[in-house]
Design a protein around this motif. Structure first.
Motif, PDB file in Angstrom:
ATOM      1  N   GLU A  80       0.832  -1.208   0.000  1.00  0.00           N
ATOM      2  CA  GLU A  80       0.000   0.000   0.000  1.00  0.00           C
ATOM      3  C   GLU A  80       0.863   1.254   0.000  1.00  0.00           C
ATOM      4  OE1 GLU A  80      -2.477  -0.449   3.383  1.00  0.00           O
ATOM      5  OE2 GLU A  80      -3.866  -1.865   2.407  1.00  0.00           O
ATOM      6  N   TYR A  81       1.955   1.208   0.742  1.00  0.00           N
ATOM      7  CA  TYR A  81       2.864   2.352   0.782  1.00  0.00           C
ATOM      8  C   TYR A  81       3.501   2.582  -0.592  1.00  0.00           C
ATOM      9  CZ  TYR A  81       6.793   5.304   2.190  1.00  0.00           C
ATOM     10  OH  TYR A  81       7.693   6.331   2.299  1.00  0.00           O
ATOM     11  N   SER A  82       3.952   1.511  -1.229  1.00  0.00           N
ATOM     12  CA  SER A  82       4.569   1.635  -2.556  1.00  0.00           C
ATOM     13  C   SER A  82       3.578   2.155  -3.577  1.00  0.00           C
ATOM     14  CB  SER A  82       5.115   0.276  -3.005  1.00  0.00           C
ATOM     15  OG  SER A  82       6.144  -0.167  -2.140  1.00  0.00           O
ATOM     16  N   LYS A  83       2.334   1.715  -3.487  1.00  0.00           N
ATOM     17  CA  LYS A  83       1.298   2.193  -4.396  1.00  0.00           C
ATOM     18  C   LYS A  83       1.071   3.688  -4.218  1.00  0.00           C
ATOM     19  CE  LYS A  83      -3.525   1.376  -5.686  1.00  0.00           C
ATOM     20  NZ  LYS A  83      -4.756   0.593  -5.366  1.00  0.00           N
ATOM     21  N   LEU A  84       1.086   4.145  -2.989  1.00  0.00           N
ATOM     22  CA  LEU A  84       0.920   5.570  -2.710  1.00  0.00           C
ATOM     23  C   LEU A  84       2.097   6.375  -3.241  1.00  0.00           C
ATOM     24  CD1 LEU A  84      -0.548   7.917  -1.309  1.00  0.00           C
ATOM     25  CD2 LEU A  84       0.603   7.266   0.812  1.00  0.00           C
ATOM     26  N   VAL A  85       3.303   5.862  -3.029  1.00  0.00           N
ATOM     27  CA  VAL A  85       4.507   6.564  -3.488  1.00  0.00           C
ATOM     28  C   VAL A  85       4.520   6.695  -5.004  1.00  0.00           C
ATOM     29  CG1 VAL A  85       7.022   6.392  -3.679  1.00  0.00           C
ATOM     30  CG2 VAL A  85       5.910   5.943  -1.491  1.00  0.00           C
ATOM     31  N   ASP A  86       4.186   5.610  -5.688  1.00  0.00           N
ATOM     32  CA  ASP A  86       4.227   5.615  -7.156  1.00  0.00           C
ATOM     33  C   ASP A  86       3.006   6.264  -7.786  1.00  0.00           C
ATOM     34  OD1 ASP A  86       6.609   4.227  -6.953  1.00  0.00           O
ATOM     35  OD2 ASP A  86       5.653   2.256  -7.125  1.00  0.00           O
ATOM     36  N   GLY A  87       1.949   6.471  -7.016  1.00  0.00           N
ATOM     37  CA  GLY A  87       0.721   7.037  -7.552  1.00  0.00           C
ATOM     38  C   GLY A  87       0.488   8.480  -7.180  1.00  0.00           C
ATOM     39  N   ASP A  88      -0.341   8.706  -6.166  1.00  0.00           N
ATOM     40  CA  ASP A  88      -0.736  10.066  -5.777  1.00  0.00           C
ATOM     41  C   ASP A  88       0.455  10.919  -5.341  1.00  0.00           C
ATOM     42  OD1 ASP A  88      -3.295   9.344  -6.335  1.00  0.00           O
ATOM     43  OD2 ASP A  88      -3.872   8.977  -4.257  1.00  0.00           O
ATOM     44  N   ALA A  89       1.391  10.303  -4.613  1.00  0.00           N
ATOM     45  CA  ALA A  89       2.544  11.074  -4.146  1.00  0.00           C
ATOM     46  C   ALA A  89       3.425  11.506  -5.310  1.00  0.00           C
ATOM     47  CB  ALA A  89       3.353  10.255  -3.146  1.00  0.00           C
ATOM     48  N   ALA A  90       3.588  10.624  -6.287  1.00  0.00           N
ATOM     49  CA  ALA A  90       4.401  10.963  -7.456  1.00  0.00           C
ATOM     50  C   ALA A  90       3.769  12.115  -8.233  1.00  0.00           C
ATOM     51  CB  ALA A  90       4.560   9.746  -8.357  1.00  0.00           C
ATOM     52  N   ALA A  91       2.440  12.085  -8.359  1.00  0.00           N
ATOM     53  CA  ALA A  91       1.744  13.164  -9.073  1.00  0.00           C
ATOM     54  C   ALA A  91       1.851  14.477  -8.304  1.00  0.00           C
ATOM     55  CB  ALA A  91       0.282  12.783  -9.279  1.00  0.00           C
ATOM     56  N   ALA A  92       1.675  14.420  -6.993  1.00  0.00           N
ATOM     57  CA  ALA A  92       1.743  15.638  -6.177  1.00  0.00           C
ATOM     58  C   ALA A  92       3.153  16.215  -6.149  1.00  0.00           C
ATOM     59  CB  ALA A  92       1.276  15.342  -4.760  1.00  0.00           C
ATOM     60  N   SER A  93       4.145  15.354  -6.283  1.00  0.00           N
ATOM     61  CA  SER A  93       5.532  15.835  -6.246  1.00  0.00           C
ATOM     62  C   SER A  93       5.889  16.664  -7.480  1.00  0.00           C
ATOM     63  CB  SER A  93       6.495  14.648  -6.129  1.00  0.00           C
ATOM     64  OG  SER A  93       6.452  13.847  -7.308  1.00  0.00           O
ATOM     65  N   GLN A  94       5.083  16.590  -8.527  1.00  0.00           N
ATOM     66  CA  GLN A  94       5.321  17.386  -9.734  1.00  0.00           C
ATOM     67  C   GLN A  94       4.813  18.817  -9.587  1.00  0.00           C
ATOM     68  OE1 GLN A  94       7.131  16.060 -12.274  1.00  0.00           O
ATOM     69  NE2 GLN A  94       7.281  14.305 -10.898  1.00  0.00           N
ATOM     70  N   ILE A  95       4.051  19.080  -8.543  1.00  0.00           N
ATOM     71  CA  ILE A  95       3.524  20.420  -8.300  1.00  0.00           C
ATOM     72  C   ILE A  95       4.626  21.287  -7.700  1.00  0.00           C
ATOM     73  CG2 ILE A  95       1.804  21.758  -7.032  1.00  0.00           C
ATOM     74  CD1 ILE A  95       0.026  19.271  -7.048  1.00  0.00           C
ATOM     75  N   THR A  96       4.824  22.466  -8.245  1.00  0.00           N
ATOM     76  CA  THR A  96       5.885  23.355  -7.791  1.00  0.00           C
ATOM     77  C   THR A  96       5.371  24.341  -6.748  1.00  0.00           C
ATOM     78  OG1 THR A  96       5.453  24.993  -9.523  1.00  0.00           O
ATOM     79  CG2 THR A  96       6.947  23.183 -10.063  1.00  0.00           C
ATOM     80  N   ALA A  97       6.304  25.007  -6.110  1.00  0.00           N
ATOM     81  CA  ALA A  97       5.949  25.981  -5.076  1.00  0.00           C
ATOM     82  C   ALA A  97       5.150  27.150  -5.644  1.00  0.00           C
ATOM     83  CB  ALA A  97       7.218  26.488  -4.391  1.00  0.00           C
ATOM     84  N   LYS A  98       5.339  27.453  -6.924  1.00  0.00           N
ATOM     85  CA  LYS A  98       4.612  28.559  -7.544  1.00  0.00           C
ATOM     86  C   LYS A  98       3.152  28.219  -7.823  1.00  0.00           C
ATOM     87  CE  LYS A  98       8.662  30.590  -9.804  1.00  0.00           C
ATOM     88  NZ  LYS A  98       9.260  30.989 -11.107  1.00  0.00           N
ATOM     89  N   GLN A  99       2.833  26.932  -7.764  1.00  0.00           N
ATOM     90  CA  GLN A  99       1.481  26.492  -8.085  1.00  0.00           C
ATOM     91  C   GLN A  99       0.596  26.325  -6.857  1.00  0.00           C
ATOM     92  OE1 GLN A  99       3.043  23.032 -10.433  1.00  0.00           O
ATOM     93  NE2 GLN A  99       1.551  23.711 -11.940  1.00  0.00           N
TER      94      GLN A  99
END
Length: 307
Positions: A80-99
């Motif tokens: 479950e942790y790996s799924k979160l890291v590769d899924g929602d967390a990976a997508a959220a990590s693409q968001i920059t501070a300016k956004q």
């Protein structure tokens, strides 16, 4: 009396044979009891060993099963942790501070993703204590995954919420700034509804329509202004040309002049002393002056008068 019987009779004539037999039986009884006791003890010992072995085997099996169950829980939490890291967390990590509205949320998520996962523990041991130790370590690692999965979920949610907050804020500013500047007012109504719903996708779509409508109006306004300027320039040019033409016509038009001849002398029939002619001193005729008409009088009319 038989020989066997005689041999058991004592010299004094007593029947010693019967007593001897009884005495022999008595002497063998303790030995039998001892052997039987040893056999019983052996049987009991054997049963005890088998029972102990069965008991310890049962405990070992229980410890092994508990370790296997802990390992299953561990793998589930790790998955479950790996799924979160590769899924929602990976997508959220693409968001920059300016956004986002709060740049700290992006930094917190980045730190969460740097966490080092625990090593996998195999459920292998030689005895009950070994299985119990392995199970305890596996449960500890499973707890790590559960804890970090929760904190990672919170970090992802914080970033997404902060991005939505900024999206709504930017949309509200666009709605305000676009008042009276769009070609189609319906686009602003659509944006207003999306803002109230706090729907990021709807806001993005409506914002694009508003911006496109603003661009269309700006282009139309610029085109209208350009056309108005061209018309004004053409009008000014036409007026200037008309004025120039009028000036030219005025410069080349001939001046209108008139000439009135003067007369001198007395009345007809007067005599002596002066001129008695009633005719003018100069009559503009063609003979003698080369004047063909009144229009040709210019130079000839200015000739000296002869009497």
């Amino acid at each position: 009396m038989s020989e066997d019987f005689r041999s058991n009779v004592s010299p004094d004539g007593n029947a010693a044979g019967l007593d001897g037999v009884a005495e022999n039986k008595k002497s063998r009884k303790p030995a039998v009891i001892a052997v039987a006791s040893i056999a019983v003890v052996a049987v009991l010992a054997g049963c005890g060993y088998l029972g102990w072995k069965a008991y310890t085997g049962h405990q070992l099996a229980e410890a092994r099963q508990a370790c296997v169950e802990a390992s299953e829980s561990y793998h589930k939490a790790a998955g479950e942790y790996s799924k979160l890291v590769d899924g929602d967390a990976a997508a959220a990590s693409q968001i920059t501070a300016k956004q986002v509205a709060d740049a700290k949320t992006v930094a917190v998520l980045a730190e969460e993703l740097k966490a080092t996962e625990p090593k996998t523990v195999a459920c292998v041991a030689d005895d009950k204590a070994g299985y119990e130790a392995q199970a305890a370590l596996i449960e500890k690692h499973a707890g790590w995954y559960g804890k970090h999965a929760k904190s990672l979920e919170n970090a992802v949610k914080a970033v997404n919420d902060s991005k939505l907050a900024k999206t709504v804020s930017d949309a509200e500013r666009l709605l305000k700034d676009s008042d009276g500047k769009v070609q189609d007012a319906k686009t602003r109504d659509e944006l207003s509804k999306a803002i109230k719903a706090k729907d990021a996708d709807a806001i993005a779509a409506a914002s694009k329509k508003v911006n496109d409508s603003m661009a269309a109006k700006t282009k139309a306004d610029e085109e209208a202004q350009r056309k108005a300027e061209e018309e004004a320039a053409a009008q000014a040019a036409a007026e200037a040309a008309a004025a120039a033409q009028a000036q030219t016509q005025q410069s080349y038009s001939a001046p209108q002049q008139s000439y009135t001849p003067s007369y001198s002398g007395g009345t007809s029939g007067s005599t002596g002393g002066g001129s008695g002619s009633s005719a003018p001193d100069f009559v503009p005729v063609s003979k003698g002056f080369g004047v063909g008409s009144a229009d040709d009088c210019d130079a000839a009319c200015r000739a000296p008068i002869q009497h």
